[in-house]
Each structure stands twice: as C-alpha cells, then as structure tokens.
Design an enzyme around this catalytic site. Structure first.
Site, PDB file in Angstrom:
ATOM      1  N   CYS A 123       0.803  -1.225   0.000  1.00 34.79           N
ATOM      2  CA  CYS A 123       0.000   0.000   0.000  1.00 34.79           C
ATOM      3  C   CYS A 123       0.836   1.276   0.000  1.00 34.79           C
ATOM      4  O   CYS A 123       0.289   2.374  -0.081  1.00 34.79           O
ATOM      5  CB  CYS A 123      -0.962   0.002   1.187  1.00 34.79           C
ATOM      6  SG  CYS A 123      -2.215  -1.299   1.076  1.00 34.79           S
ATOM      7  N   HIS A 264      -3.268   6.639   4.991  1.00 35.72           N
ATOM      8  CA  HIS A 264      -3.790   5.386   4.449  1.00 35.72           C
ATOM      9  C   HIS A 264      -4.850   4.840   5.394  1.00 35.72           C
ATOM     10  O   HIS A 264      -4.650   4.796   6.614  1.00 35.72           O
ATOM     11  CB  HIS A 264      -2.669   4.361   4.268  1.00 35.72           C
ATOM     12  CG  HIS A 264      -3.168   3.066   3.721  1.00 35.72           C
ATOM     13  ND1 HIS A 264      -3.718   2.971   2.472  1.00 35.72           N
ATOM     14  CD2 HIS A 264      -3.236   1.824   4.262  1.00 35.72           C
ATOM     15  CE1 HIS A 264      -4.092   1.726   2.246  1.00 35.72           C
ATOM     16  NE2 HIS A 264      -3.806   1.005   3.323  1.00 35.72           N
ATOM     17  N   ASN A 294     -10.757   0.310   1.555  1.00 35.02           N
ATOM     18  CA  ASN A 294      -9.297   0.350   1.538  1.00 35.02           C
ATOM     19  C   ASN A 294      -8.839   0.205   0.083  1.00 35.02           C
ATOM     20  O   ASN A 294      -8.880  -0.892  -0.474  1.00 35.02           O
ATOM     21  CB  ASN A 294      -8.754  -0.780   2.414  1.00 35.02           C
ATOM     22  CG  ASN A 294      -7.258  -0.969   2.295  1.00 35.02           C
ATOM     23  OD1 ASN A 294      -6.548  -0.170   1.681  1.00 35.02           O
ATOM     24  ND2 ASN A 294      -6.759  -2.042   2.887  1.00 35.02           N
TER      25      ASN A 294
END
Length: 336
Positions: A123, A264, A294
């Site tokens: 990520c 994030h 997400n």
C-alpha cells in the site's frame, strides 16, 4: 542524462498535476457480507470496518484501465501532452500481469514514449513511486515524471469462503478499487519538502497475496488476500507515532499547521485508533474509507485528488503511508 537540461543544485520538485478515477460499479458492505457468509449477523462487516460501500472494477477493467483514466486527468491538470513525459512509473500493489511491466500497458494507451517501469511495495507503492520519481528528477535522469497507480484488490477477496476462511481473510473484505496519478516536475517554490521511511521487514508474513511468484506460481488458493489484521495494526500502533515525531522535528511544522493530513485507511476503527495514538487533528483528515473502502496504494492519491482543488499556494499537506511488509512513509508537500 538529458542533454538539453542542466540540473540546478537548488532545484525543487513538486506535484503539478493530480488525477483519480473510480469505477462506476458500487457494492455495499451488506451485499458483500451476504455473498461471503450470509449466516453471519446482519451488519457485522459494516460494524467491524465502518465501511458502507466501495467501488469495484467491472469486466474488462484492469489495474491499467483505472490508472490510465487517472493519468489522463493528471496530465490535463498539469497542462502537458503525454509526449512531454520522460519517466512513467506504474506504482501499485496490483498489476495486470507478472510480465511485462504494467507501465508499458499504460504507456501504450497514453501514446507517450517515456522510460517506463513498475514500482511495487504494497500500500506504499504510490508514495514510493513519487519518491523515486523525485529522486530521478533531482539526479538529472528525468525532467517530467508521471506516477500512476491502479488498484483492483477486490479481485483478491475470497467470496466463496466458509466461516473459518472468512475470519482468516477478513482484512481482504475491506478492499475497494481505484486509480490515481500525479505529475512531478521542477518548481520554483514549495514542492516536496520532506520524505521519511521506516521498514520492519520481520513482519512480512502478517498479510499478503502469496500467489504469482516463484513460491506459489500456480493455484487459485494462493490468489486471495490472507493476513492477520490485528498483528498489522499492532505494529503500526507501536512504530507509527515515532515517524511523525521525526517529521515534526526536521521540518519544525506542528500537525496543526498542515492544511490537510492524508492517511492510508484500512477501516474506520483503525483510523480512529491512529488519531488517538498520534494526536493528528481529525478535522485535518480526508476520510475516504467509509464510502470507498481500503483502496490499497490508491488511497492517498484519491484523497489528494479530492483536496487538491481547495488548496491554496503555500498550503502544506502531510501524507502518511502504511504498507504491508511492513513499511511506513511520510511525505510533506507544499503547493506551488
């Protein structure tokens, strides 16, 4: 080296174009839970994650598709033609295929002729890509860079899971699909002021998608996300505040001085805990997880695209990346 351009030792590199793209198809968390495990208590997925819905790429839409749409928007925002880009990084946890690099697929559709390659680090891929592009510009290896991500992690959800498998794969049910892109080039003021990284690779087994590499080259059972969300959360809670303290110490900027703080986001409770541990003012956040899930490395890019129109010259933004592996990243950017 680019012959016609001499690197200035005082040069700054900034973000001059921003784009994002969301698939049209939307899936509610209630629909997802019913498909995965209809016997679970109604609303359980939504209560545990705070996610109400997310976007899902449709048939014929790939990581490159989402990234391509975002790239075109970013180039338009920067006022550039694709042929004015000399570095194209596809920086994403998701790829269209193992080989060739997805950057070539995006480039072929754009019509650019840049040096093209992939960057991947879970990520944090997108922020890593921005860092690499900035470094190459400062080194004189590129003049203008396009950093693109296209994430389709919903395709790693195990939808045919039993209850035990659903528990092991639960972190994967937070996912949503999206694309994002930024243009980087030299700027006279502002730009990227600070970047920091922290890596704790001893936790690489905490979660991921094991298939597609030399360990598990075949077998559908290896293509689904599986991981220990509690373990990942524990690692980030333990080390996350320290990297923010270092940023404040180097830059002299307090958290309240940023126009926006982009973080994030995995689940809403996770974000709430991040605020509690770090002291980040909640009003500075751009909350996307409840409506988009997400989005892996596209999360920060989508948030940046949302806040970008409202930023004034001199406004500073702090980006905080959290990625499996485990890695943390921060980036301080000032709008030129």
């Amino acid at each position: 080296m680019i012959d016609e351009w001499e690197l200035a030792p005082y040069m700054r590199v900034g973000i001059t174009g921003v784009g994002a793209h969301l698939p049209e198809h939307e899936v509610t968390t209630a629909e997802l839970q019913h498909r995965v495990a209809a016997r679970l208590p109604r609303g359980l997925f939504a209560r545990l994650t705070g996610i109400e819905r997310r976007r899902v790429a449709g048939a014929g839409e790939y990581a490159s598709t989402l990234g391509l749409h975002a790239a075109r928007t970013a180039l338009k925002d920067a006022g550039l033609d694709p042929l004015e880009i000399d570095l194209l990084l596809f920086a994403s946890a998701t790829r269209d295929m193992v080989e060739p690099a997805t950057a070539h697929i995006v480039q072929a559709a754009l019509g650019s002729r840049a040096h093209a390659l992939d960057v991947t680090n879970a990520c944090n891929s997108f922020v890593n890509g921005i860092d690499l592009a900035r470094s190459m510009i400062l080194a004189g290896r590129a003049r203008r860079a396009l950093v693109v991500t296209g994430e389709t992690p919903t395709r790693a959800m195990r939808l045919d899971a039993g209850l035990a498998e659903a528990r092991r794969s639960f972190a994967g049910y937070t996912f949503g699909d999206a694309g994002a892109a930024v243009v980087l080039e030299p700027v006279e003021r502002g730009g990227i002021l600070d970047i920091d990284t922290e890596t704790h690779s001893e936790h690489w087994t905490a979660g991921g998608i094991p298939g597609g590499g030399s360990r598990h080259p075949r077998g559908d059972e290896h293509t689904y996300f599986a991981g220990d969300g509690h373990r990942l959360r524990g690692v980030f809670e333990k080390v996350g505040a320290g990297i923010l303290d270092r940023v404040c110490g180097r830059t002299g900027l307090e958290l309240e001085e940023y126009a926006k703080i982009l973080v994030h986001q995995v689940t809403l409770p996770y974000l709430d805990r991040f605020v509690e541990v770090t002291g980040v003012p909640r009003e500075k956040l751009e909350v996307t997880v409840s409506g988009l899930g997400n989005m892996a490395s596209a999360t920060l890019g989508v948030q940046l695209a949302r806040v970008h129109p409202g930023l004034a010259t001199g406004d500073r933004v702090l980006l905080v990346g959290l990625g499996g592996g485990v890695s943390l990243m921060t980036m301080v950017w000032e709008r030129s």
